[in-house]
Scaffold this motif. Structure first.
Motif, PDB file in Angstrom:
ATOM      1  N   SER A  83       5.126  10.822   2.417  1.00 43.11           N
ATOM      2  CA  SER A  83       6.522  10.502   2.672  1.00 43.11           C
ATOM      3  C   SER A  83       7.346  10.441   1.383  1.00 43.11           C
ATOM      4  CB  SER A  83       6.646   9.183   3.436  1.00 43.11           C
ATOM      5  OG  SER A  83       6.288   9.379   4.787  1.00 43.11           O
ATOM      6  N   VAL A  84       8.653  10.618   1.549  1.00 42.93           N
ATOM      7  CA  VAL A  84       9.606  10.592   0.445  1.00 42.93           C
ATOM      8  C   VAL A  84      10.585   9.447   0.686  1.00 42.93           C
ATOM      9  CG1 VAL A  84      11.449  11.844  -0.741  1.00 42.93           C
ATOM     10  CG2 VAL A  84       9.420  13.079   0.073  1.00 42.93           C
ATOM     11  N   ILE A  85      10.758   8.604  -0.323  1.00 44.51           N
ATOM     12  CA  ILE A  85      11.708   7.497  -0.254  1.00 44.51           C
ATOM     13  C   ILE A  85      12.894   7.843  -1.149  1.00 44.51           C
ATOM     14  CG2 ILE A  85      12.073   5.034  -0.530  1.00 44.51           C
ATOM     15  CD1 ILE A  85       9.921   5.770   1.541  1.00 44.51           C
ATOM     16  N   GLY A  86      14.084   7.936  -0.551  1.00 44.72           N
ATOM     17  CA  GLY A  86      15.274   8.341  -1.285  1.00 44.72           C
ATOM     18  C   GLY A  86      15.708   7.320  -2.316  1.00 44.72           C
ATOM     19  N   ALA A  87      16.359   7.796  -3.372  1.00 45.89           N
ATOM     20  CA  ALA A  87      16.798   6.955  -4.476  1.00 45.89           C
ATOM     21  C   ALA A  87      17.667   5.797  -3.985  1.00 45.89           C
ATOM     22  CB  ALA A  87      17.573   7.786  -5.492  1.00 45.89           C
ATOM     23  N   GLY A  88      17.470   4.629  -4.585  1.00 49.08           N
ATOM     24  CA  GLY A  88      18.280   3.467  -4.295  1.00 49.08           C
ATOM     25  C   GLY A  88      17.916   2.708  -3.027  1.00 49.08           C
ATOM     26  N   SER A  89      16.855   3.111  -2.357  1.00 48.33           N
ATOM     27  CA  SER A  89      16.475   2.473  -1.097  1.00 48.33           C
ATOM     28  C   SER A  89      15.826   1.113  -1.331  1.00 48.33           C
ATOM     29  CB  SER A  89      15.502   3.365  -0.313  1.00 48.33           C
ATOM     30  OG  SER A  89      16.096   4.596   0.031  1.00 48.33           O
ATOM     31  N   VAL A  90      15.938   0.253  -0.322  1.00 50.07           N
ATOM     32  CA  VAL A  90      15.211  -1.013  -0.283  1.00 50.07           C
ATOM     33  C   VAL A  90      14.280  -0.949   0.926  1.00 50.07           C
ATOM     34  CG1 VAL A  90      15.356  -3.511  -0.049  1.00 50.07           C
ATOM     35  CG2 VAL A  90      17.080  -2.286  -1.379  1.00 50.07           C
ATOM     36  N   VAL A  91      12.971  -0.861   0.649  1.00 49.40           N
ATOM     37  CA  VAL A  91      11.983  -0.627   1.699  1.00 49.40           C
ATOM     38  C   VAL A  91      11.440  -1.976   2.156  1.00 49.40           C
ATOM     39  CG1 VAL A  91       9.952   0.692   2.384  1.00 49.40           C
ATOM     40  CG2 VAL A  91      11.397   1.513   0.502  1.00 49.40           C
ATOM     41  N   SER A  92      11.878  -2.406   3.329  1.00 39.43           N
ATOM     42  CA  SER A  92      11.511  -3.728   3.833  1.00 39.43           C
ATOM     43  C   SER A  92      10.547  -3.678   5.012  1.00 39.43           C
ATOM     44  CB  SER A  92      12.774  -4.496   4.259  1.00 39.43           C
ATOM     45  OG  SER A  92      13.478  -3.779   5.253  1.00 39.43           O
ATOM     46  N   ARG A  93      10.222  -2.459   5.467  1.00 44.83           N
ATOM     47  CA  ARG A  93       9.287  -2.302   6.585  1.00 44.83           C
ATOM     48  C   ARG A  93       8.433  -1.065   6.352  1.00 44.83           C
ATOM     49  NH1 ARG A  93      13.682  -1.422  11.224  1.00 44.83           N
ATOM     50  NH2 ARG A  93      14.656  -3.046   9.939  1.00 44.83           N
ATOM     51  N   ASP A  94       7.346  -0.950   7.091  1.00 45.13           N
ATOM     52  CA  ASP A  94       6.433   0.178   6.927  1.00 45.13           C
ATOM     53  C   ASP A  94       7.151   1.502   7.191  1.00 45.13           C
ATOM     54  OD1 ASP A  94       4.491  -1.696   6.455  1.00 45.13           O
ATOM     55  OD2 ASP A  94       3.349  -1.313   8.288  1.00 45.13           O
ATOM     56  N   VAL A 102       0.858  -1.191   0.000  1.00 47.35           N
ATOM     57  CA  VAL A 102       0.000   0.000   0.000  1.00 47.35           C
ATOM     58  C   VAL A 102       0.893   1.238   0.000  1.00 47.35           C
ATOM     59  CG1 VAL A 102      -1.753   1.339   1.223  1.00 47.35           C
ATOM     60  CG2 VAL A 102      -1.854  -1.169   1.240  1.00 47.35           C
ATOM     61  N   ILE A 103       0.654   2.121  -0.963  1.00 48.63           N
ATOM     62  CA  ILE A 103       1.348   3.407  -1.030  1.00 48.63           C
ATOM     63  C   ILE A 103       0.284   4.483  -0.891  1.00 48.63           C
ATOM     64  CG2 ILE A 103       2.772   4.926  -2.445  1.00 48.63           C
ATOM     65  CD1 ILE A 103       3.880   2.399  -3.783  1.00 48.63           C
ATOM     66  N   GLU A 104       0.321   5.214   0.202  1.00 49.43           N
ATOM     67  CA  GLU A 104      -0.729   6.191   0.489  1.00 49.43           C
ATOM     68  C   GLU A 104      -0.560   7.454  -0.358  1.00 49.43           C
ATOM     69  OE1 GLU A 104      -0.979   6.811   4.702  1.00 49.43           O
ATOM     70  OE2 GLU A 104      -1.339   4.681   5.127  1.00 49.43           O
ATOM     71  N   ASP A 105      -1.514   8.371  -0.250  1.00 51.19           N
ATOM     72  CA  ASP A 105      -1.542   9.591  -1.057  1.00 51.19           C
ATOM     73  C   ASP A 105      -0.264  10.418  -0.902  1.00 51.19           C
ATOM     74  OD1 ASP A 105      -4.139   8.787  -1.568  1.00 51.19           O
ATOM     75  OD2 ASP A 105      -5.078  10.369  -0.362  1.00 51.19           O
ATOM     76  N   LYS A 106       0.100  11.101  -1.975  1.00 54.72           N
ATOM     77  CA  LYS A 106       1.148  12.134  -1.996  1.00 54.72           C
ATOM     78  C   LYS A 106       2.558  11.605  -1.735  1.00 54.72           C
ATOM     79  CE  LYS A 106      -2.030  15.390  -2.437  1.00 54.72           C
ATOM     80  NZ  LYS A 106      -2.218  16.146  -3.693  1.00 54.72           N
ATOM     81  N   VAL A 107       2.767  10.324  -1.858  1.00 50.43           N
ATOM     82  CA  VAL A 107       4.106   9.756  -1.664  1.00 50.43           C
ATOM     83  C   VAL A 107       4.966  10.028  -2.893  1.00 50.43           C
ATOM     84  CG1 VAL A 107       5.364   7.555  -1.519  1.00 50.43           C
ATOM     85  CG2 VAL A 107       3.413   7.991  -0.008  1.00 50.43           C
ATOM     86  N   TRP A 108       6.260  10.250  -2.670  1.00 48.62           N
ATOM     87  CA  TRP A 108       7.232  10.380  -3.754  1.00 48.62           C
ATOM     88  C   TRP A 108       8.310   9.324  -3.547  1.00 48.62           C
ATOM     89  CZ3 TRP A 108      11.528  14.616  -3.771  1.00 48.62           C
ATOM     90  CH2 TRP A 108      12.370  14.426  -4.873  1.00 48.62           C
ATOM     91  N   ILE A 109       8.515   8.492  -4.559  1.00 50.89           N
ATOM     92  CA  ILE A 109       9.500   7.417  -4.497  1.00 50.89           C
ATOM     93  C   ILE A 109      10.594   7.692  -5.517  1.00 50.89           C
ATOM     94  CG2 ILE A 109       9.882   4.936  -4.804  1.00 50.89           C
ATOM     95  CD1 ILE A 109       7.018   4.458  -3.941  1.00 50.89           C
ATOM     96  N   GLY A 110      11.857   7.736  -5.053  1.00 46.72           N
ATOM     97  CA  GLY A 110      12.987   8.064  -5.912  1.00 46.72           C
ATOM     98  C   GLY A 110      13.420   6.910  -6.805  1.00 46.72           C
ATOM     99  N   SER A 111      14.362   7.202  -7.689  1.00 45.93           N
ATOM    100  CA  SER A 111      14.830   6.232  -8.685  1.00 45.93           C
ATOM    101  C   SER A 111      15.434   4.988  -8.043  1.00 45.93           C
ATOM    102  CB  SER A 111      15.892   6.877  -9.574  1.00 45.93           C
ATOM    103  OG  SER A 111      15.371   7.986 -10.268  1.00 45.93           O
ATOM    104  N   ASN A 112      15.209   3.853  -8.718  1.00 45.05           N
ATOM    105  CA  ASN A 112      15.841   2.578  -8.350  1.00 45.05           C
ATOM    106  C   ASN A 112      15.484   2.092  -6.954  1.00 45.05           C
ATOM    107  OD1 ASN A 112      17.513   2.098 -10.825  1.00 45.05           O
ATOM    108  ND2 ASN A 112      18.399   4.064 -10.187  1.00 45.05           N
TER     109      ASN A 112
END
Length: 213
Positions: free
Chosen positions: A171-182, A148-158
């Motif tokens: 929320s903003v997820i920085g480029a190259g991240s591996v998101v393994s938890r909420d 689930v990706i909630e409203d207004k999220v920005w996810i960076g490259s790769n």
């Protein structure tokens, strides 16, 4: 037992087996390719292929194909080709979505994306993983949990988002991240594994502006 009655019993048993497999999938348990083979008709590779090969001067045709390929699509959606999807039918996108090139949906179960979400190039959203022990990977043994990706999220490259993850509002997820938890709402998170580095505050309203007020 008559042939007709036998066929009826076989169809009923098949339905029961399908329900049992679906229950296993919903519970996040390991299931195999053979067990899940009845889901094959839900895959939409031809529609994804057609979308990826539709010229940019045919936006209405692209929209038509995207709506047919995905589970649901909001208004004012932009998804730059090529994109990739295991099923397509398990992807649900809200309004005002922007997805850049090479977005991959491993959507064995639902991927739900809210309104106003932006995704940079070469991002993978995968609902499925595999057991660590090789004997449990026989027949492509795997487990699946929704994203689930909630409203207004920005996810960076790769970025790679792993099974069962929820990314909170804004929320903003920085480029190259591996998101393994909420990830909670209104934070900047980055890294491998992805971790929260700070909150998003009103001070961020004044950054990256073209001119001072």
């Amino acid at each position: 037992m008559s042939r007709t009655h036998q066929e009826h019993e076989e169809h009923r048993d098949l339905g029961d087996r399908e329900k049992a497999v679906l229950d296993k999938i919903r519970r996040g348990l390991v299931y195999t390719e053979t067990e899940a083979s009845f889901q094959a008709p839900q895959r939409r590779p031809d529609l994804v292929f057609a979308y990826n090969h539709t010229p940019p001067d045919q936006p209405e045709r692209r929209r038509e194909l995207l709506v047919a390929a995905l589970g649901s699509v909001g208004e004012r959606t932009v998804l730059l080709p090529p994109f990739h999807a295991g099923f397509g039918s398990n992807v649900h996108i809200g309004d005002d979505f922007f997805g850049n090139v090479n977005l991959t949906f491993v959507d064995d179960v639902d991927i739900r994306i809210g309104d106003g979400v932006m995704i940079a190039p070469s991002v993978t959203l995968t609902t499925t993983g595999h057991p660590v022990h090789p004997s449990r990977r026989a027949d492509f043994g795997r487990f699946s949990e929704p994203i689930v990706i909630e409203d207004k999220v920005w996810i960076g490259s790769n970025v790679v988002v792993l099974p069962g993850v929820r990314i909170g509002y804004g929320s903003v997820i920085g480029a190259g991240s591996v998101v393994s938890r909420d990830i909670p709402p209104m934070v900047v998170a980055v890294g491998v594994p992805c971790r929260v580095v700070r909150a998003i505050t009103d001070e961020d309203l004044t950054t990256r502006t073209a001119a001072e007020d």
